[in-house]
Design a protein around this motif. Structure first.
Motif, mmCIF file in Angstrom:
data_model
loop_
_atom_site.group_PDB
_atom_site.id
_atom_site.type_symbol
_atom_site.label_atom_id
_atom_site.label_comp_id
_atom_site.label_asym_id
_atom_site.label_seq_id
_atom_site.Cartn_x
_atom_site.Cartn_y
_atom_site.Cartn_z
ATOM 1 N N GLN A 157 0.825 -1.201 0.000
ATOM 2 C CA GLN A 157 0.000 0.000 0.000
ATOM 3 C C GLN A 157 0.865 1.259 0.000
ATOM 4 O O GLN A 157 0.551 2.248 -0.692
ATOM 5 C CB GLN A 157 -0.927 -0.002 1.226
ATOM 6 N N VAL A 160 2.176 1.797 -3.504
ATOM 7 C CA VAL A 160 1.126 2.291 -4.401
ATOM 8 C C VAL A 160 0.865 3.769 -4.158
ATOM 9 O O VAL A 160 0.743 4.564 -5.098
ATOM 10 C CB VAL A 160 -0.161 1.460 -4.213
ATOM 11 N N LYS A 164 1.443 6.961 -6.705
ATOM 12 C CA LYS A 164 0.373 7.899 -7.031
ATOM 13 C C LYS A 164 0.812 9.328 -6.790
ATOM 14 O O LYS A 164 0.506 10.226 -7.567
ATOM 15 C CB LYS A 164 -0.869 7.584 -6.179
#
Length: 355
Positions: A157, A160, A164
């Protein structure tokens, strides 16, 4: 004064001058005491620097050797703990009563052995060995597996979210700012510079900048937008097929009702909300041709249009091209010539075979 005495005096004077001149010349050629002293100081400083450098290099070598030795020791200890853990799990049949759960537990045990650090694996082996209860040992094993899975999920997570923040949000915001003119130039450039072109996306970006100086798109933005257009094309693929099918049905109705030429184009404009502008249509509108291979739907529409509009039809090829939105008049005429040549070649080959 007698002449011999005068000559002797002058000779001594000349010798004295020559001796003084030789001394001055030698003093210039040979370094004096001060020069010898400064050279000695420089030599001492150079030797001192070399000695310090050798000391530093020796210290670095010793440090690297110590670190390497420590890594080797840690590697051996980790290998020992892995072997202990795997042996322990194998002796207890991986805490599995059936084959299905046994395979899963074997995979989990391998992941623990490979991903846990030396301290964590050593602590797990100690906890497992300190308990003689099989259920408690199984509980410790499953708890460690769950902890590892949670840790891996958290790292995933974080990665990710980091991606982003660094690229995803920036590229996404820039994609929204693309104008229609930039998009058309991008579609044109993608066809002009096909896959395999050296530095393709840099070339495409330069192509857009040449036509729109205020664009200033980077290769990364161009690639992201091209991927976005490809996704849009795939999304509307079914809708495009539905439009083509409806156009084909309108041809059948036109043939049955003998509607004058151009009716198909008029009916198509009656419901403009059912038309979807695709990348191929952009290409045709921009360059007047579509270099992509003919699809089965396009071939089907062309054959039906050739039957519907005979050679006596006024502006026949414009009418036929108006039916196939992804093809121009030039494309339709070229395709017709290719079909004629293929039919002729097939007939000639069959006639030669019969003879």
């Amino acid at each position: 004064m007698p002449m011999p005495v005068i000559h002797a005096y002058r000779g001594l004077k000349m010798k004295r001058k020559e001796r003084n001149w030789n001394r001055k010349r030698l003093s210039k050629m040979l370094p004096g005491p001060k020069l010898n002293k400064s050279k000695k100081i420089r030599d001492q400083e150079r030797e001192e620097e070399l000695r310090k450098k050798e000391v530093q290099e020796e210290a670095t070598r010793a440090k690297n050797a110590a670190e390497k030795k420590e890594r080797e020791i840690q590697k051996k200890l980790l290998k020992k703990e892995k072997k202990t853990f795997r042996t322990f799990m194998k002796e207890r049949d991986y805490f599995s009563p059936d084959e299905a759960s046994k395979v899963n537990n074997m995979q989990d045990s391998d992941r623990l052995a490979e991903l846990l650090s030396l301290e964590s694996l050593k602590a797990l082996n100690t906890d497992l060995a300190s308990s003689e209860d099989l259920e408690k040992q199984k509980e410790l094993f499953l708890k460690q597996v769950e902890s590892l899975n949670n840790k891996l999920e958290e790292e995933k997570q974080k990665n990710v979210e980091s991606l982003k923040r660094t690229s995803g949000e920036e590229s996404g915001s820039k994609l929204k700012d693309w104008s229609a003119e930039e998009t058309q130039l991008l579609i044109k450039a993608v066809n002009v510079f096909p896959a395999g072109t050296v530095q393709r996306w840099e070339t495409v970006a330069n192509f857009i900048t040449q036509h729109i100086p205020t664009s200033n798109r980077s290769a990364k933005e161009v690639l992201a937008k091209a991927k976005d257009l490809q996704k849009i094309k795939e999304t509307y693929g079914r809708q495009k097929a539905a439009v083509n099918e409806k156009a084909y049905q309108s041809f059948e109705q036109t043939q049955q009702k003998t509607v004058p030429p151009g009716a198909g184009k008029k009916n198509e404009l009656d419901n403009p909300s059912e038309r979807f502008v695709t990348a191929a249509e952009y290409q045709v509108a921009e360059t007047g041709t579509n270099p992509a291979p003919w699809t089965a739907e396009e071939q089907k529409l062309l054959e039906q249009a050739l039957k519907t509009y005979p050679t006596s039809t006024k502006d026949r090829w414009e009418v036929i091209a108006s039916v196939i939105a992804t093809r121009s008049k030039k494309d339709c005429m070229k395709r017709y010539k290719e079909i004629v040549e293929m039919v002729k070649a097939k007939k000639s080959s069959s006639s030669s075979y019969c003879s």
